[in-house]
Design a protein around this motif. Structure first.
Motif, PDB file in Angstrom:
ATOM      1  N   LYS A  40       0.826  -1.205   0.000  1.00  0.00           N
ATOM      2  CA  LYS A  40       0.000   0.000   0.000  1.00  0.00           C
ATOM      3  C   LYS A  40       0.861   1.257   0.000  1.00  0.00           C
ATOM      4  O   LYS A  40       0.594   2.216  -0.736  1.00  0.00           O
ATOM      5  CB  LYS A  40      -0.941   0.020   1.203  1.00  0.00           C
ATOM      6  CG  LYS A  40      -1.843   1.252   1.226  1.00  0.00           C
ATOM      7  CD  LYS A  40      -2.708   1.311   2.465  1.00  0.00           C
ATOM      8  CE  LYS A  40      -3.577   2.565   2.450  1.00  0.00           C
ATOM      9  NZ  LYS A  40      -2.792   3.818   2.390  1.00  0.00           N
ATOM     10  N   GLY A  41       1.922   1.273   0.832  1.00  0.00           N
ATOM     11  CA  GLY A  41       2.792   2.445   0.879  1.00  0.00           C
ATOM     12  C   GLY A  41       3.463   2.711  -0.454  1.00  0.00           C
ATOM     13  O   GLY A  41       3.681   3.866  -0.832  1.00  0.00           O
ATOM     14  N   LEU A  42       3.755   1.655  -1.187  1.00  0.00           N
ATOM     15  CA  LEU A  42       4.349   1.810  -2.514  1.00  0.00           C
ATOM     16  C   LEU A  42       3.315   2.313  -3.514  1.00  0.00           C
ATOM     17  O   LEU A  42       3.613   3.161  -4.363  1.00  0.00           O
ATOM     18  CB  LEU A  42       4.944   0.480  -2.982  1.00  0.00           C
ATOM     19  CG  LEU A  42       6.072  -0.086  -2.106  1.00  0.00           C
ATOM     20  CD1 LEU A  42       6.474  -1.468  -2.579  1.00  0.00           C
ATOM     21  CD2 LEU A  42       7.273   0.850  -2.104  1.00  0.00           C
ATOM     22  N   LYS A  43       2.089   1.802  -3.410  1.00  0.00           N
ATOM     23  CA  LYS A  43       1.019   2.277  -4.299  1.00  0.00           C
ATOM     24  C   LYS A  43       0.779   3.765  -4.107  1.00  0.00           C
ATOM     25  O   LYS A  43       0.489   4.486  -5.063  1.00  0.00           O
ATOM     26  CB  LYS A  43      -0.268   1.496  -4.041  1.00  0.00           C
ATOM     27  CG  LYS A  43      -0.289   0.120  -4.666  1.00  0.00           C
ATOM     28  CD  LYS A  43      -1.657  -0.521  -4.519  1.00  0.00           C
ATOM     29  CE  LYS A  43      -1.736  -1.840  -5.279  1.00  0.00           C
ATOM     30  NZ  LYS A  43      -3.062  -2.466  -5.181  1.00  0.00           N
ATOM     31  N   ASP A  44       0.895   4.220  -2.858  1.00  0.00           N
ATOM     32  CA  ASP A  44       0.704   5.644  -2.576  1.00  0.00           C
ATOM     33  C   ASP A  44       1.744   6.500  -3.291  1.00  0.00           C
ATOM     34  O   ASP A  44       1.526   7.690  -3.513  1.00  0.00           O
ATOM     35  CB  ASP A  44       0.769   5.900  -1.067  1.00  0.00           C
ATOM     36  CG  ASP A  44      -0.423   5.308  -0.316  1.00  0.00           C
ATOM     37  OD1 ASP A  44      -1.431   4.983  -0.970  1.00  0.00           O
ATOM     38  OD2 ASP A  44      -0.318   5.150   0.914  1.00  0.00           O
ATOM     39  N   LEU A  45       2.878   5.890  -3.635  1.00  0.00           N
ATOM     40  CA  LEU A  45       3.926   6.602  -4.368  1.00  0.00           C
ATOM     41  C   LEU A  45       3.736   6.501  -5.886  1.00  0.00           C
ATOM     42  O   LEU A  45       4.504   7.079  -6.647  1.00  0.00           O
ATOM     43  CB  LEU A  45       5.304   6.043  -4.008  1.00  0.00           C
ATOM     44  CG  LEU A  45       5.751   6.162  -2.536  1.00  0.00           C
ATOM     45  CD1 LEU A  45       7.101   5.479  -2.352  1.00  0.00           C
ATOM     46  CD2 LEU A  45       5.819   7.624  -2.105  1.00  0.00           C
ATOM     47  N   GLY A  46       2.741   5.723  -6.299  1.00  0.00           N
ATOM     48  CA  GLY A  46       2.511   5.532  -7.727  1.00  0.00           C
ATOM     49  C   GLY A  46       3.185   4.290  -8.285  1.00  0.00           C
ATOM     50  O   GLY A  46       3.380   4.175  -9.503  1.00  0.00           O
ATOM     51  N   ILE A  47       3.528   3.349  -7.412  1.00  0.00           N
ATOM     52  CA  ILE A  47       4.219   2.127  -7.834  1.00  0.00           C
ATOM     53  C   ILE A  47       3.211   0.981  -7.894  1.00  0.00           C
ATOM     54  O   ILE A  47       2.600   0.623  -6.886  1.00  0.00           O
ATOM     55  CB  ILE A  47       5.361   1.780  -6.868  1.00  0.00           C
ATOM     56  CG1 ILE A  47       6.416   2.889  -6.867  1.00  0.00           C
ATOM     57  CG2 ILE A  47       5.992   0.432  -7.228  1.00  0.00           C
ATOM     58  CD1 ILE A  47       7.470   2.736  -5.791  1.00  0.00           C
ATOM     59  N   ASP A  48       3.061   0.386  -9.066  1.00  0.00           N
ATOM     60  CA  ASP A  48       2.143  -0.726  -9.281  1.00  0.00           C
ATOM     61  C   ASP A  48       2.959  -1.995  -9.522  1.00  0.00           C
ATOM     62  O   ASP A  48       3.641  -2.113 -10.544  1.00  0.00           O
ATOM     63  CB  ASP A  48       1.238  -0.434 -10.480  1.00  0.00           C
ATOM     64  CG  ASP A  48       0.217  -1.538 -10.735  1.00  0.00           C
ATOM     65  OD1 ASP A  48       0.325  -2.606 -10.099  1.00  0.00           O
ATOM     66  OD2 ASP A  48      -0.691  -1.329 -11.561  1.00  0.00           O
TER      67      ASP A  48
END
Length: 430
Positions: free
Chosen positions: A100-108
């Motif tokens: 989730k923390g990575l998704k918040d950065l725009g990482i899929d």
């Protein structure tokens, strides 16, 4: 063919090696040796414990060299793996996706996770193996609306023997660990060198030319066109710092504290580690037999089969640092407050189980998920490359996490390592 050196054979290093070998000539450098599961009869050690010979958690390294134990200045116990497979061999084998923390950065990382699910058997169908004490704890958590969920595991748990030694190395090849990725990389031609402690990077004109390592009494230079650091959250930052590359002054460790009581015949010591979990806002709760507390904490004086315990794994703040001399880590005021809240909840669960609150005891605070000293940012969502690193140097371990997960990180580390590897492949195919 270009040469890639991967430093570390744990989750990130093994995933990188498997992905890259064949397109590059990969050499994996591992500081430890061949991993061997803990084989000493625990009943013998239980008798020795009564003599008072076990008084410092670091002693376990004498019996189990693959487990590295260090202490901070305020005596928090830090645990990591030292051997082929890194800490994956000592993990509970959990397969949680925590991005989730990575998704918040725009990482899929959807593609990377799907690839992992194709490569590694994952199952949560292990409830028939549970001890009665675990089944009752699950019922209580359900009745308390805590939404407990059986944890997905890496491996084939239909063959689980109930030895209770998941975190001491699975002797029956039930639990998956990263040595299987290493074997696959070696089958394709990768080189694996053990007993090789990387000290620093060797750079020239802004690029990495290889690594300087200590192998036995010899200092050895290993040349490379590309280097991937995946030595773990305690070691990767030290290698960078030794090479003149500064990391952030921050460190999280996912501290663990067990809340326990005597319950005759609970047999939690014969349970698979972390069979289910309750996800909280800042922590995860799970049944867990804590061997470090059992052998070294004076409150854990009862027979192993008569102890029932709930683990709190906290998503801590990043107050801390690591260098080549010390690990400095303290729990902030908010960390301590959150920990107290979870202790109270665990005591309530055990009280509902039928245990008197005044008989409940705590374990040793220990930690084994370090990271966060070179955190990814939104600017690095595509490149996975911090601008302070040389162009041909990458990091592929928990050092990249922007914040503590408070959860098992192995699957997510491997997904990040696969993304880093894909970036390297794409960049060098132009």
């Amino acid at each position: 063919m270009k040469r890639v050196i991967v430093v570390g054979s744990g989750a990130g290093g093994a995933a990188s090696a498997k992905k890259l070998q064949g397109k590059f000539q990969v050499t994996v450098l591992e500081a430890g040796r061949e991993f061997k599961p803990f084989s000493i009869n625990l009943s013998i050690l239980e008798k020795l414990r009564k003599t008072g010979l076990f008084f410092d958690e670091r002693e376990i390294q004498l019996l189990f060299p693959s487990m590295s134990v260090r202490k901070t200045s305020d005596s928090m116990v830090m645990v990591s793996g030292r051997g082929l497979g890194g800490t994956t061999t000592l993990s509970a084998g959990n397969a949680l996706r925590m991005d989730k923390g990575l998704k918040d950065l725009g990482i899929d990382l959807d593609d990377e996770f799907e690839e992992l699910y194709r490569e590694i058997p994952v199952t949560d169908d292990h409830r028939p193996k549970w001890q009665n004490s675990t089944k009752r704890l699950f019922e209580i958590c359900t009745e308390m609306d805590l939404n407990p969920v059986p944890l997905p595991k890496l491996g084939n748990y239909q063959r689980c023997t109930g030895c209770g030694r998941c975190v001491l190395g699975c002797r029956y090849h039930v639990k998956w660990d990263s040595r299987q990725f290493l074997n696959a990389a070696q089958d394709l031609g990768a080189e694996l060198i053990t007993g090789c402690q990387v000290v620093k990077l060797v750079t020239e004109k802004g690029l990495v030319k290889g690594v300087q390592a200590q192998k036995g009494f010899n200092s050895v230079f290993y040349p490379a066109d590309i280097v991937i650091l995946a030595a773990g959250g305690f070691s990767t930052p030290v290698i960078l710092q030794n090479s003149g590359i500064e990391c952030e002054s921050r460190l999280f460790v996912d501290p663990v504290l067990c809340v326990a009581a005597r319950q005759k015949g609970s047999l939690q010591n014969k349970e698979l580690s972390m069979p289910f979990a309750v996800q909280r806002e800042h922590a995860i709760l799970s049944p867990y037999f804590d061997y470090l507390s059992f052998f070294f904490h004076p409150s854990w004086r009862y027979p192993a089969q008569d102890i029932v315990s709930l683990m709190i794994k906290l998503a801590d703040s990043s107050a801390g640092t690591v260098d080549n001399k010390n690990i400095r880590k303290t729990l902030s005021d908010i960390d301590q407050e959150r920990l107290r809240e979870e202790v109270e909840l665990c005591m309530e669960i055990l009280s509902t189980y039928g245990i008197k609150k005044d008989t409940i005891f705590l374990g040793t605070i220990n930690a084994g998920h370090p990271g966060g000293m070179l955190p990814l940012t939104a600017d690095e969502a595509v490149t996975f490359h911090n601008p302070r690193l040389p162009e041909n140097l990458y990091v592929a371990d928990a050092t990249l996490f922007p914040e503590s997960l408070g959860n098992p990180p192995i699957l997510t580390i491997m997904a990040m390592a696969k993304r880093v590897s894909k970036i390297i492949i794409d960049k060098n195919s132009l």
